[in-house]
Design a protein around this motif. Structure first.
Motif, short mmCIF file in Angstrom:
data_model
loop_
_atom_site.label_atom_id
_atom_site.label_comp_id
_atom_site.label_asym_id
_atom_site.label_seq_id
_atom_site.Cartn_x
_atom_site.Cartn_y
_atom_site.Cartn_z
N ALA A 32 0.82 -1.21 0.00
CA ALA A 32 0.00 0.00 0.00
C ALA A 32 0.85 1.26 0.00
N HIS A 33 2.12 1.08 0.33
CA HIS A 33 3.02 2.23 0.38
C HIS A 33 4.21 1.99 -0.55
N SER A 34 5.27 2.77 -0.33
CA SER A 34 6.44 2.68 -1.18
C SER A 34 7.34 1.52 -0.78
N GLU A 35 8.20 1.16 -1.68
CA GLU A 35 9.30 0.26 -1.35
C GLU A 35 10.57 1.10 -1.37
N PHE A 36 11.35 1.00 -0.31
CA PHE A 36 12.52 1.83 -0.12
C PHE A 36 13.79 1.07 -0.49
N THR A 37 14.76 1.77 -1.02
CA THR A 37 16.07 1.21 -1.29
C THR A 37 17.10 1.91 -0.41
N ARG A 38 17.87 1.12 0.33
CA ARG A 38 18.89 1.72 1.19
C ARG A 38 20.06 2.20 0.34
N VAL A 39 20.44 3.45 0.54
CA VAL A 39 21.62 4.01 -0.12
C VAL A 39 22.82 3.90 0.81
N THR A 40 22.62 4.29 2.05
CA THR A 40 23.62 4.13 3.10
C THR A 40 22.86 4.07 4.42
N ASP A 41 23.56 4.04 5.55
CA ASP A 41 22.91 3.73 6.83
C ASP A 41 21.65 4.54 7.09
N TYR A 42 21.72 5.85 6.90
CA TYR A 42 20.59 6.71 7.24
C TYR A 42 20.07 7.48 6.02
N LEU A 43 20.22 6.89 4.85
CA LEU A 43 19.72 7.51 3.62
C LEU A 43 19.07 6.44 2.76
N PHE A 44 17.82 6.68 2.37
CA PHE A 44 17.07 5.77 1.52
C PHE A 44 16.58 6.50 0.27
N GLU A 45 16.19 5.72 -0.72
CA GLU A 45 15.67 6.27 -1.97
C GLU A 45 14.31 5.65 -2.24
N VAL A 46 13.37 6.43 -2.74
CA VAL A 46 12.01 5.95 -2.94
C VAL A 46 11.33 6.78 -4.02
N THR A 47 10.39 6.16 -4.73
CA THR A 47 9.56 6.88 -5.69
C THR A 47 8.10 6.83 -5.25
N TYR A 48 7.45 7.96 -5.26
CA TYR A 48 6.01 8.03 -5.01
C TYR A 48 5.33 8.43 -6.32
N THR A 49 4.55 7.51 -6.90
CA THR A 49 3.80 7.87 -8.09
C THR A 49 2.50 8.57 -7.73
N GLU A 50 1.94 8.21 -6.59
CA GLU A 50 0.77 8.88 -6.03
C GLU A 50 0.95 8.94 -4.53
N TYR A 51 0.32 9.91 -3.89
CA TYR A 51 0.42 10.01 -2.44
C TYR A 51 -0.75 10.81 -1.93
N GLU A 52 -0.84 10.86 -0.62
CA GLU A 52 -1.97 11.50 0.05
C GLU A 52 -2.16 12.93 -0.43
N GLN A 53 -3.30 13.20 -1.05
CA GLN A 53 -3.57 14.55 -1.54
C GLN A 53 -4.44 15.36 -0.58
N ASN A 54 -5.06 14.69 0.36
CA ASN A 54 -5.81 15.40 1.39
C ASN A 54 -4.80 15.89 2.43
#
Length: 410
Positions: A32-54
């Motif tokens: 139901a949400h994004s899938e995250f990719t770890r870049v380094t310990d405290y940095l992740f990468e993610v794409t949101y094609t749609e998200y909460e508009q309210n």
């Protein structure tokens, strides 16, 4: 008048995220949400094609949070440098990609202060409704970014001080209500020029961050839809004679150096006398101004921003120690700090001695789970606006990670 897209953003309702291309270790969260990719310990990468508009859930959540970020921003030509300073804790930063639609610009930026930790992401399933909410509204905490129109924006906190009470626009239409931290996302999604951004913000009812903290924004890009002249502005919320906040659009800077830390630039002419009473970040401003020419390239800007990494605040012997980080809560007003601003040595005596000793001890004993006594530069972002590329340094580490609108590069 608001753009059609901004009106849609402020009124619609839908939510969902998706997966980015795989780089390094991939950590899965619920579909139901994004899938995250770890870049380094405290940095992740993610794409949101749609998200909460309210926007109401994000408004309610962030209205309860006290976020007095200390940050620094510099624009040199078409290179933007930005440090995001916050607590030394477990929170991660997230490089957020948003692809274009018929009504939305593509963008890439960095979200932080989301409350989403590496452990939460690795758990795979939201532990509770609060965690699920944080994932839903994460794109609205994109604190710096660039879109496919070449518009670059970031937000910094500023102490309201004597500028005015911490209240901005107010009207009776709740669909226009936004928290300052949400503005960069709305601008990245909906605007293609400085003029469009100013128009969009003018149509928002912007609420404060709390405890007398306001925010200001630095925006760079084409002047308008009809004028491609590259321009940089800073937008601040300044009260009129009736106490109602109005936008002040600053397009002229001291020595033609667009630099924004954590004091108001409205009325600032480069002199100590023109500062407001609680000018947090003034020493950082001076450091950046003195070495401004270093930031003409991406590598040069990265090195420039390292000069004001927040850990230097705890170095007793550093010439870069910034006394203006002591704001209203310390009880020391500008008149008592004038000697420091003028280059005097007050590191071992005077009203700052006890504070310096305590901060140094806190830093030496810092712990990510020990509360918010110690801060750091959580991430450094440098944007090459001409190329549409982002370079990120995480947690005051000099390893550079590069991204563009589509994903990680290099």
């Amino acid at each position: 008048m608001k753009s059609k897209l901004l009106a849609t953003l402020l009124a619609g309702a839908c939510m969902m995220g998706c997966l980015i291309g795989s780089h390094a270790e991939t950590v899965t969260t619920p579909s139901a949400h994004s899938e995250f990719t770890r870049v380094t310990d405290y940095l992740f990468e993610v794409t949101y094609t749609e998200y909460e508009q309210n926007l109401a859930p994000a408004m309610e959540y962030y209205a309860k949070r006290y976020i007095p970020m200390g940050c620094a921003s510099v624009q040199n030509g078409k290179i933007r440098g930005r440090n995001y300073d916050w607590a030394y804790d477990e929170s991660a930063s997230h490089v957020v990609h948003v692809p274009a639609t018929e009504t939305r610009h593509a963008s890439v930026g960095v979200a932080a202060t989301t409350g989403v930790t590496p452990a939460m992401i690795e758990a795979g399933t939201p532990a509770d409704e609060t965690m699920a909410l944080r994932l839903n509204i994460l794109p609205y905490i994109t604190l710096d970014g660039i879109n496919d129109a070449g518009l670059c924006v970031n937000i910094n906190v500023v102490n309201a001080g004597e500028i005015g009470a911490p209240f901005a626009f107010k009207n009776d239409d709740p669909s226009d209500d936004v928290m300052p931290l949400m503005i960069p996302r709305l601008i990245l999604d909906s605007c293609g020029s400085i003029a469009e951004a100013v128009d969009a913000i003018s149509g928002m009812d912007v609420y404060p961050l709390g405890k007398s903290y306001e925010a200001h924004l630095m925006i760079s890009g084409a002047k308008s839809a009809d004028d491609a002249t590259f321009q940089t502005v800073v937008i601040e919320f300044i009260p009129d004679e009736n106490g109602h906040y109005q936008l002040n659009v600053i397009d002229k800077f001291v020595d033609d150096k667009p630099i924004m830390t954590n004091f108001h630039l409205t009325g600032f002419d480069g002199t100590v006398e023109s500062l407001t009473a609680h000018p947090a970040g003034y020493e950082r401003y001076l450091i950046l101004a003195n070495a401004f020419d270093q930031g003409k390239t991406v590598s040069g800007m990265l090195d420039l921003m390292k000069k004001v990494w927040y850990s230097k605040n705890y170095d007793l012997y550093s010439p870069n120690f910034w006394y203006s980080e002591a704001t209203k809560s310390s009880g020391h007003l500008m008149s008592e700090r004038g000697e420091a601003y003028l280059g005097g040595d007050v590191t071992k005596a005077g009203p700052f001695a006890e504070r310096i000793a305590q901060q140094t001890e806190d830093y030496l004993n810092r712990s990510r789970t020990g509360g918010n006594k110690t801060w750091q530069t959580v991430h450094t972002s440098v944007y090459d606006i001409e190329k549409g590329e982002l370079s990120v340094l995480s947690q005051e580490c000099s390893i550079e990670y590069k991204f563009d609108l589509n994903g990680r590069i290099g």
